[in-house]
Write a protein that holds these residues in place. Structure first.
Motif, PDB file in Angstrom:
ATOM      1  N   VAL A  22       0.808  -1.223   0.000  1.00 54.67           N
ATOM      2  CA  VAL A  22       0.000   0.000   0.000  1.00 54.67           C
ATOM      3  C   VAL A  22       0.836   1.265   0.000  1.00 54.67           C
ATOM      4  O   VAL A  22       0.367   2.319  -0.380  1.00 54.67           O
ATOM      5  N   ASP A  23       2.061   1.174   0.458  1.00 50.07           N
ATOM      6  CA  ASP A  23       3.008   2.282   0.318  1.00 50.07           C
ATOM      7  C   ASP A  23       4.407   1.701   0.455  1.00 50.07           C
ATOM      8  O   ASP A  23       4.569   0.488   0.509  1.00 50.07           O
ATOM      9  N   GLY A  24       5.395   2.504   0.528  1.00 53.39           N
ATOM     10  CA  GLY A  24       6.764   2.030   0.505  1.00 53.39           C
ATOM     11  C   GLY A  24       7.180   1.121   1.643  1.00 53.39           C
ATOM     12  O   GLY A  24       8.136   0.374   1.521  1.00 53.39           O
ATOM     13  N   ASN A  25       6.474   1.162   2.760  1.00 55.98           N
ATOM     14  CA  ASN A  25       6.937   0.362   3.901  1.00 55.98           C
ATOM     15  C   ASN A  25       5.827  -0.383   4.631  1.00 55.98           C
ATOM     16  O   ASN A  25       6.043  -0.885   5.716  1.00 55.98           O
ATOM     17  N   GLU A  26       4.649  -0.466   4.052  1.00 52.62           N
ATOM     18  CA  GLU A  26       3.545  -1.111   4.742  1.00 52.62           C
ATOM     19  C   GLU A  26       2.768  -2.018   3.791  1.00 52.62           C
ATOM     20  O   GLU A  26       2.586  -1.684   2.624  1.00 52.62           O
ATOM     21  N   PHE A  27       2.321  -3.156   4.309  1.00 56.45           N
ATOM     22  CA  PHE A  27       1.483  -4.063   3.542  1.00 56.45           C
ATOM     23  C   PHE A  27       0.039  -3.905   3.981  1.00 56.45           C
ATOM     24  O   PHE A  27      -0.244  -3.629   5.139  1.00 56.45           O
ATOM     25  N   GLY A  28      -0.857  -4.122   3.055  1.00 59.86           N
ATOM     26  CA  GLY A  28      -2.262  -4.243   3.371  1.00 59.86           C
ATOM     27  C   GLY A  28      -2.621  -5.719   3.308  1.00 59.86           C
ATOM     28  O   GLY A  28      -1.985  -6.495   2.591  1.00 59.86           O
ATOM     29  N   LEU A  29      -3.604  -6.100   4.062  1.00 62.48           N
ATOM     30  CA  LEU A  29      -4.080  -7.481   4.055  1.00 62.48           C
ATOM     31  C   LEU A  29      -5.374  -7.520   3.252  1.00 62.48           C
ATOM     32  O   LEU A  29      -6.332  -6.811   3.562  1.00 62.48           O
ATOM     33  N   VAL A  30      -5.391  -8.315   2.214  1.00 63.87           N
ATOM     34  CA  VAL A  30      -6.559  -8.444   1.354  1.00 63.87           C
ATOM     35  C   VAL A  30      -7.437  -9.541   1.943  1.00 63.87           C
ATOM     36  O   VAL A  30      -6.963 -10.655   2.204  1.00 63.87           O
ATOM     37  N   VAL A  31      -8.694  -9.207   2.162  1.00 69.39           N
ATOM     38  CA  VAL A  31      -9.611 -10.142   2.817  1.00 69.39           C
ATOM     39  C   VAL A  31     -10.920 -10.239   2.055  1.00 69.39           C
ATOM     40  O   VAL A  31     -11.286  -9.353   1.285  1.00 69.39           O
ATOM     41  N   LYS A  32     -11.608 -11.356   2.295  1.00 67.99           N
ATOM     42  CA  LYS A  32     -12.945 -11.530   1.740  1.00 67.99           C
ATOM     43  C   LYS A  32     -13.950 -11.341   2.862  1.00 67.99           C
ATOM     44  O   LYS A  32     -13.868 -12.022   3.893  1.00 67.99           O
ATOM     45  N   LEU A  33     -14.872 -10.421   2.669  1.00 60.77           N
ATOM     46  CA  LEU A  33     -15.926 -10.173   3.649  1.00 60.77           C
ATOM     47  C   LEU A  33     -16.966 -11.285   3.576  1.00 60.77           C
ATOM     48  O   LEU A  33     -17.008 -12.067   2.613  1.00 60.77           O
ATOM     49  N   ASN A  34     -17.826 -11.335   4.559  1.00 61.80           N
ATOM     50  CA  ASN A  34     -18.874 -12.342   4.637  1.00 61.80           C
ATOM     51  C   ASN A  34     -19.792 -12.323   3.411  1.00 61.80           C
ATOM     52  O   ASN A  34     -20.284 -13.348   2.981  1.00 61.80           O
ATOM     53  N   ASN A  35     -19.985 -11.146   2.814  1.00 62.49           N
ATOM     54  CA  ASN A  35     -20.856 -11.023   1.640  1.00 62.49           C
ATOM     55  C   ASN A  35     -20.130 -11.376   0.338  1.00 62.49           C
ATOM     56  O   ASN A  35     -20.680 -11.235  -0.741  1.00 62.49           O
ATOM     57  N   GLY A  36     -18.856 -11.800   0.429  1.00 65.87           N
ATOM     58  CA  GLY A  36     -18.083 -12.188  -0.737  1.00 65.87           C
ATOM     59  C   GLY A  36     -17.240 -11.078  -1.342  1.00 65.87           C
ATOM     60  O   GLY A  36     -16.405 -11.329  -2.201  1.00 65.87           O
ATOM     61  N   GLU A  37     -17.444  -9.855  -0.889  1.00 62.64           N
ATOM     62  CA  GLU A  37     -16.688  -8.715  -1.402  1.00 62.64           C
ATOM     63  C   GLU A  37     -15.229  -8.782  -0.940  1.00 62.64           C
ATOM     64  O   GLU A  37     -14.950  -9.177   0.187  1.00 62.64           O
ATOM     65  N   ILE A  38     -14.318  -8.380  -1.818  1.00 58.36           N
ATOM     66  CA  ILE A  38     -12.901  -8.342  -1.495  1.00 58.36           C
ATOM     67  C   ILE A  38     -12.526  -6.907  -1.139  1.00 58.36           C
ATOM     68  O   ILE A  38     -12.910  -5.968  -1.836  1.00 58.36           O
ATOM     69  N   ASN A  39     -11.777  -6.738  -0.049  1.00 56.30           N
ATOM     70  CA  ASN A  39     -11.338  -5.422   0.407  1.00 56.30           C
ATOM     71  C   ASN A  39      -9.985  -5.599   1.071  1.00 56.30           C
ATOM     72  O   ASN A  39      -9.554  -6.717   1.305  1.00 56.30           O
ATOM     73  N   TRP A  40      -9.311  -4.496   1.391  1.00 53.20           N
ATOM     74  CA  TRP A  40      -8.029  -4.623   2.088  1.00 53.20           C
ATOM     75  C   TRP A  40      -8.019  -3.698   3.297  1.00 53.20           C
ATOM     76  O   TRP A  40      -8.729  -2.697   3.340  1.00 53.20           O
ATOM     77  N   PHE A  41      -7.177  -4.091   4.273  1.00 55.97           N
ATOM     78  CA  PHE A  41      -7.062  -3.355   5.524  1.00 55.97           C
ATOM     79  C   PHE A  41      -5.600  -3.324   5.951  1.00 55.97           C
ATOM     80  O   PHE A  41      -4.819  -4.210   5.608  1.00 55.97           O
ATOM     81  N   PHE A  42      -5.250  -2.318   6.723  1.00 49.57           N
ATOM     82  CA  PHE A  42      -3.932  -2.272   7.355  1.00 49.57           C
ATOM     83  C   PHE A  42      -3.903  -3.270   8.505  1.00 49.57           C
ATOM     84  O   PHE A  42      -4.945  -3.635   9.053  1.00 49.57           O
ATOM     85  N   GLU A  43      -2.701  -3.686   8.902  1.00 47.87           N
ATOM     86  CA  GLU A  43      -2.549  -4.633  10.019  1.00 47.87           C
ATOM     87  C   GLU A  43      -3.215  -4.127  11.287  1.00 47.87           C
ATOM     88  O   GLU A  43      -3.802  -4.896  12.034  1.00 47.87           O
ATOM     89  N   LYS A  44      -3.131  -2.829  11.541  1.00 42.73           N
ATOM     90  CA  LYS A  44      -3.714  -2.284  12.770  1.00 42.73           C
ATOM     91  C   LYS A  44      -5.239  -2.311  12.773  1.00 42.73           C
ATOM     92  O   LYS A  44      -5.865  -2.120  13.807  1.00 42.73           O
ATOM     93  N   GLU A  45      -5.843  -2.559  11.619  1.00 40.20           N
ATOM     94  CA  GLU A  45      -7.306  -2.573  11.513  1.00 40.20           C
ATOM     95  C   GLU A  45      -7.891  -3.978  11.658  1.00 40.20           C
ATOM     96  O   GLU A  45      -9.108  -4.138  11.656  1.00 40.20           O
ATOM     97  N   LEU A  46      -7.031  -4.969  11.825  1.00 39.94           N
ATOM     98  CA  LEU A  46      -7.467  -6.358  11.954  1.00 39.94           C
ATOM     99  C   LEU A  46      -6.844  -6.991  13.200  1.00 39.94           C
ATOM    100  O   LEU A  46      -5.830  -6.521  13.687  1.00 39.94           O
ATOM    101  N   SER A  47      -7.464  -8.059  13.662  1.00 41.60           N
ATOM    102  CA  SER A  47      -6.860  -8.817  14.754  1.00 41.60           C
ATOM    103  C   SER A  47      -7.061 -10.306  14.466  1.00 41.60           C
ATOM    104  O   SER A  47      -7.979 -10.702  13.757  1.00 41.60           O
ATOM    105  N   GLU A  48      -6.157 -11.102  15.027  1.00 38.32           N
ATOM    106  CA  GLU A  48      -6.244 -12.548  14.867  1.00 38.32           C
ATOM    107  C   GLU A  48      -7.323 -13.110  15.779  1.00 38.32           C
ATOM    108  O   GLU A  48      -7.553 -12.607  16.870  1.00 38.32           O
ATOM    109  N   ILE A  49      -7.953 -14.167  15.334  1.00 36.13           N
ATOM    110  CA  ILE A  49      -8.924 -14.886  16.144  1.00 36.13           C
ATOM    111  C   ILE A  49      -8.203 -16.063  16.767  1.00 36.13           C
ATOM    112  O   ILE A  49      -7.585 -16.855  16.061  1.00 36.13           O
ATOM    113  N   MET A  50      -8.234 -16.154  18.064  1.00 38.93           N
ATOM    114  CA  MET A  50      -7.508 -17.228  18.751  1.00 38.93           C
ATOM    115  C   MET A  50      -8.372 -18.430  18.940  1.00 38.93           C
ATOM    116  O   MET A  50      -9.473 -18.487  19.055  1.00 38.93           O
TER     117      MET A  50
END
Length: 75
Positions: free
Chosen positions: A47-75
Motif C-alpha cells: 500500500v506504500d513504501g513500507n507497509e502491507f495491506g491485508l486483502v480479505v474476503k468479507l462475509n458477503n463475498g466482497e474483497i477489500n483490504w485493511f492495514f494490520e492495525k485494523e485487523l486482529s487474529e482470532i484465537m
C-alpha cells in the motif's frame, strides 16, 4: 491489532476492528462489517513504501483490504 502479518496464512480468519475503520469506509461496507466482523485472508497488497495491506474476503463475498492495525487474529 496484528503485529506481524508474515505469520498469517491464506484462508485464516481475522476480525475487523470497526473502531479503526469507521472513518474511512463507506457506510454500506461498515454495516456489513458490523453484522459480521470475521473475514478471510486471501492475500497481501503493497500500500506504500513500507507497509502491507491485508486483502480479505468479507462475509458477503466482497474483497477489500485493511492495514494490520485494523485487523486482529482470532484465537
Amino acid at each position: 491489532m496484528i503485529r506481524d502479518s508474515s505469520t498469517l496464512q491464506k484462508g485464516q480468519l481475522l476480525r475487523v476492528e470497526i473502531n479503526e475503520v469507521k472513518d474511512r469506509l463507506p457506510q454500506n461496507i461498515l454495516e456489513d462489517i458490523r453484522k459480521e466482523p470475521i473475514v478471510e485472508l486471501v492475500g497481501y497488497k503493497m500500500v506504500d513504501g513500507n507497509e502491507f495491506g491485508l486483502v480479505v474476503k468479507l462475509n458477503n463475498g466482497e474483497i477489500n483490504w485493511f492495514f494490520e492495525k485494523e485487523l486482529s487474529e482470532i484465537m
